[in-house]
Design an enzyme around this catalytic site. Structure first.
Site, mmCIF file in Angstrom:
data_model
loop_
_atom_site.group_PDB
_atom_site.id
_atom_site.type_symbol
_atom_site.label_atom_id
_atom_site.label_comp_id
_atom_site.label_asym_id
_atom_site.label_seq_id
_atom_site.Cartn_x
_atom_site.Cartn_y
_atom_site.Cartn_z
ATOM 1 N N ILE A 42 -8.125 -25.399 21.966
ATOM 2 C CA ILE A 42 -7.506 -24.105 21.690
ATOM 3 C C ILE A 42 -8.011 -23.516 20.389
ATOM 4 C CG2 ILE A 42 -5.459 -24.635 23.044
ATOM 5 C CD1 ILE A 42 -3.921 -24.878 20.435
ATOM 6 N N ASP A 43 -8.597 -24.351 19.524
ATOM 7 C CA ASP A 43 -9.124 -23.847 18.252
ATOM 8 C C ASP A 43 -10.436 -23.084 18.417
ATOM 9 O OD1 ASP A 43 -7.080 -24.805 16.588
ATOM 10 O OD2 ASP A 43 -8.000 -26.787 16.507
#
Length: 185
Positions: A42-43
């Site tokens: 998700i980063d």
């Protein structure tokens, strides 16, 4: 032994590092096995990958938090909203969410150092935003300003990642001190 000749590893930096190690071991042992890393973080911080699975959802959820902070900040006299988002070593979520929301006045990310005080400092900018808009929203990625917080800390977690100082709690205290007239940072 099982005749497996292809392995897919779905994950972020750690998962892809693991895929690389599996591939290295297969080559070392003479096994004919393709190892494929599927970027899911998700980063959005996997090199040479434009967009990872999960990133868009993380940004959408972060926009909701920023918009909520805007509502709260704009409802108070000289209100300051603070939103801490994921991003240990990269500020992609904070940056994209800040731009997408359109309500953030400041976005602090690990990739960019900043000063708290002084002519070009954070609080000077926030003061000018408060003077013009009456409220401000600050978005901070969790890994921002670790140079200010950690001051040489070398502790690591079980995965070998640096243990970060709590930037959200630090910023909250510093905002409260600055805007309540206590000793300034």
């Amino acid at each position: 032994e099982m005749g497996i000749n292809m392995v897919y590893v779905v994950g972020g930096n750690g998962g892809n590092a693991g895929a690389s190690e599996i591939s290295r071991l297969c080559i070392e042992q003479g096994l004919k096995c393709a190892v494929v890393g599927v970027p899911k973080s998700i980063d959005n911080d996997i090199l040479v990958i434009d967009r990872t699975f999960g990133f868009d959802t993380a940004v959408e959820e972060a926009v909701k938090a920023i918009n909520a902070a805007y509502v709260e900040a704009s409802s108070a006299y000289r209100g300051v909203g603070l939103v801490k988002l994921m991003g240990r070593q990269s500020g992609f979520i904070a940056l994209h969410a800040s731009i997408s929301s359109g309500e953030a006045d400041v976005c602090l990310i690990p990739e960019q150092k900043f000063k708290m005080k002084g002519e070009n400092g954070l609080f000077n900018h926030v003061e000018s935003v408060l003077a013009t808009k009456g409220h401000a929203v600050i978005v901070v990625a969790e890994g921002a300003a670790q140079d200010i917080l950690a001051a040489g800390s070398t502790e690591k977690d079980a995965s070998g990642n640096p243990i970060l100082g709590d930037m959200g709690a630090f910023m909250k205290r510093e905002i409260q001190k600055h805007f309540s007239g206590e000793k300034r940072v």
